[in-house]
Scaffold this active site. Structure first.
Site, PDB file in Angstrom:
ATOM      1  N   GLU A  71       6.739   5.046   4.648  1.00  0.00           N
ATOM      2  CA  GLU A  71       8.517   4.647   4.638  1.00  0.00           C
ATOM      3  C   GLU A  71       8.625   6.182   3.612  1.00  0.00           C
ATOM      4  OE1 GLU A  71       9.668   0.970   4.010  1.00  0.00           O
ATOM      5  OE2 GLU A  71      11.098   0.870   2.937  1.00  0.00           O
ATOM      6  N   ASN A 106       2.678  15.025  -1.929  1.00  0.00           N
ATOM      7  CA  ASN A 106       1.999  13.895  -1.711  1.00  0.00           C
ATOM      8  C   ASN A 106       0.578  14.338  -0.599  1.00  0.00           C
ATOM      9  OD1 ASN A 106       3.192  12.437  -3.150  1.00  0.00           O
ATOM     10  ND2 ASN A 106       4.519  12.245  -1.551  1.00  0.00           N
ATOM     11  N   CYS A 108      13.451   6.873   2.993  1.00  0.00           N
ATOM     12  CA  CYS A 108      14.527   7.309   3.783  1.00  0.00           C
ATOM     13  C   CYS A 108      15.595   7.942   2.356  1.00  0.00           C
ATOM     14  CB  CYS A 108      15.438   5.745   4.081  1.00  0.00           C
ATOM     15  SG  CYS A 108      15.813   4.822   2.568  1.00  0.00           S
ATOM     16  N   GLU A 166       6.431  -4.067   0.425  1.00  0.00           N
ATOM     17  CA  GLU A 166       6.810  -3.874  -0.284  1.00  0.00           C
ATOM     18  C   GLU A 166       6.626  -5.635  -1.173  1.00  0.00           C
ATOM     19  OE1 GLU A 166      10.526  -2.605  -0.606  1.00  0.00           O
ATOM     20  OE2 GLU A 166       9.855  -0.724   0.453  1.00  0.00           O
TER      21      GLU A 166
END
Length: 506
Positions: free
Chosen positions: A355, A383, A357, A252
């Site tokens: 990633e 996706n 969460c 990131e």
């Protein structure tokens, strides 16, 4: 596995869904969690082949079913069929896999339990009696989900060490990451494919010191040292019997540009382009890890396709980079068509979600949230249907607060550990992940699907064993009858309210 039958037997807040399956506990958040302790932990059955025209369906839902199993048959298609979910034969990308991240916090929480429960958690993720994960993300050094912030080359008074003479793995690696990865490798059927990413660089490499410093870039004179740092990490883990499939350009980079609780390293596109072209790419390709996959972005969808376009305007960078890593955090704000655009511009480069969460907005876990399960399933379906080759979760085990996290960046996890009572809890979205990871096996290929049914979402693959696996998400608050149609016929399915359904047939 015996089909799960809801039994309303309440004892100290616990009710048994099935004696051989889930010990369910209701925390009042909409859906039960499953309790695992030293005497019992639910398991999932391995997928077995059935002959045509039969199918098997597994259902998990808000009401409390967890992989409830039933069977049926495809029959001759009817002209008056309604709510058709059609599975085509056109194929798209090959599936790479599903998994989670070996953070320090994951290892810390697993090790807070007795050895028998440590084994049960890892078996729940990596074996056929669990989710059958086959990918894993490994932090290169510390993250916000460590007990402290650290790099592998921190020096006294931040004395520069461009030759990395002080580079060493830390006790955190030997306590929390390496043993968990080694055990997961033993348990995984097939190969556990690992990829690394860095959050934290030594202060002496950065333009602004401080683990949580913002607008802090790698100094240009340290570009080669930073590439060597990544290589030394790979070398060090290889000595422990752990090899890597991939590595990203860093976690990131845009996160470092504004205040938050996530340590990161900032990059502008031109800087990253230069580092890849002159340092990371040549260093990797001339090393013992020459075939490692290099992934750019490792950030939200917000950067696409512009970042990749800028990087790949340099043919040398394009040659070095194999794919694009994406995080789910902005997906609810940005149309998935940017994934299509990225793929269509660069069809020889893969897209991988690395990633996700729950709980990152409210900064805590919600025990028994079906919304979390539904969000995961919907995002994976979206996706995969827009060219992602897989989906990797964030922490695999957190404590009751959603940590430890030295930056107080508490979030949720598919497994929550209650160390005080020596037990752990499988969240509803633990099972949501299994509806994909157990069925969409590596080297499957995505199939074209159509579903003209309100609030019903679908993804499907053709598996290497010639089976077809279909995941159907019903987001409606009531049951819905759908007609599952393939080239051989129709199957009528009743999708229970708020449910995730995996159907498999040959």
């Amino acid at each position: 596995m015996v089909s799960i039958i809801i039994r309303f037997i309440f004892l100290f807040g616990i009710h048994i869904i099935s004696a051989e399956s889930c010990i369910a506990k209701d925390f009042g958040n909409g859906s039960p969690i499953c309790v695992c302790n030293s005497t019992h932990c639910d398991t999932l059955e391995s997928i077995t082949k059935v002959s045509a025209p039969n199918y098997i369906r597994y259902t998990s839902n808000k009401e409390g079913q967890r992989f409830a199993k039933e069977s049926g048959k495809f029959e001759t298609s009817k002209d008056d069929a309604k709510n058709i979910v059609s599975i085509g034969t056109e194929t798209f990308q090959e599936i790479f896999g599903f998994g989670g991240a070996f953070t320090d916090s994951t290892g810390f929480n697993i090790k807070s339990l007795t050895e028998d429960l440590q084994e049960k958690i890892l078996r729940a993720y990596y074996t056929e009696e669990g989710l059958e994960y086959n990918t894993g993300r490994v932090p290169i050094g510390g993250t916000d989900f460590s007990t402290h912030g650290y790099s592998y080359c921190d020096t006294e008074n931040d004395e520069p060490d461009p030759e990395l003479k002080h580079f060493n793995l830390t006790q955190d690696d030997y306590d929390y990451k390496i043993p968990m990865i080694q055990k997961a490798q033993e348990l995984t059927k097939g190969e556990l494919k690992l990829f690394g990413a860095a959050w934290i660089a030594p202060d002496w490499m950065k333009t602004v010191p401080g683990v949580l410093a913002r607008n802090s870039f790698i100094k240009e004179e340290m570009y080669q040292s930073w590439a060597n740092y990544v290589k030394k990490f790979l070398d060090s883990y290889k000595k422990e019997g752990i090899s890597f499939w991939g590595v990203s350009t860093g976690n990131e980079p845009t996160t470092d540009l504004f205040p938050n609780k996530v340590p990161s390293i900032a990059w502008y596109p031109d800087q990253m382009k230069k580092w890849i072209r002159e340092n990371l790419g040549p260093t990797m390709r001339s090393s013992d890890h020459s075939d490692i996959k290099i992934m750019a972005n490792d950030d939200s969808i917000m950067s696409l396709p512009s970042l990749i376009e800028q990087l790949f305007s340099d043919e040398q960078v394009k040659k070095y980079v194999d794919g694009t890593a994406v995080h789910w955090y902005m997906d609810n704000l940005i149309n998935a068509n940017v994934l299509n655009e990225t793929h269509n511009e660069f069809p020889d480069k893969f897209i991988l979600y690395t990633e996700a969460c729950n709980g990152y907005i409210i900064n805590r876990p919600i025990l028994g949230s079906w919304d979390g399960a539904e969000s995961y399933a919907s995002n994976i379906i979206r996706n995969l249907n827009h060219w992602s080759i897989g989906w990797t979760d964030w922490n695999m085990a957190l404590n009751m607060e959603g940590g430890p996290t030295w930056t107080t960046n508490y979030v949720d996890s598919p497994i929550i550990v209650n160390a005080e009572d020596n037990e752990f809890y499988k969240q509803p979205y633990f099972y949501a992940l299994g509806h994909f990871s157990k069925f969409f096996t590596r080297n499957s290929v995505r199939l074209h699907v159509t579903a003209d049914v309100s609030s019903v979402e679908v993804a499907a693959v053709k598996r290497p064993d010639n089976g077809v696996a279909v995941v159907i998400l019903n987001k409606n608050s009531e049951s819905v009858d759908v007609t599952l149609r393939n080239e051989k016929g129709d199957a009528t399915l009743t999708l229970t309210a708020k449910s995730i359904n995996s159907v498999i047939y040959w």
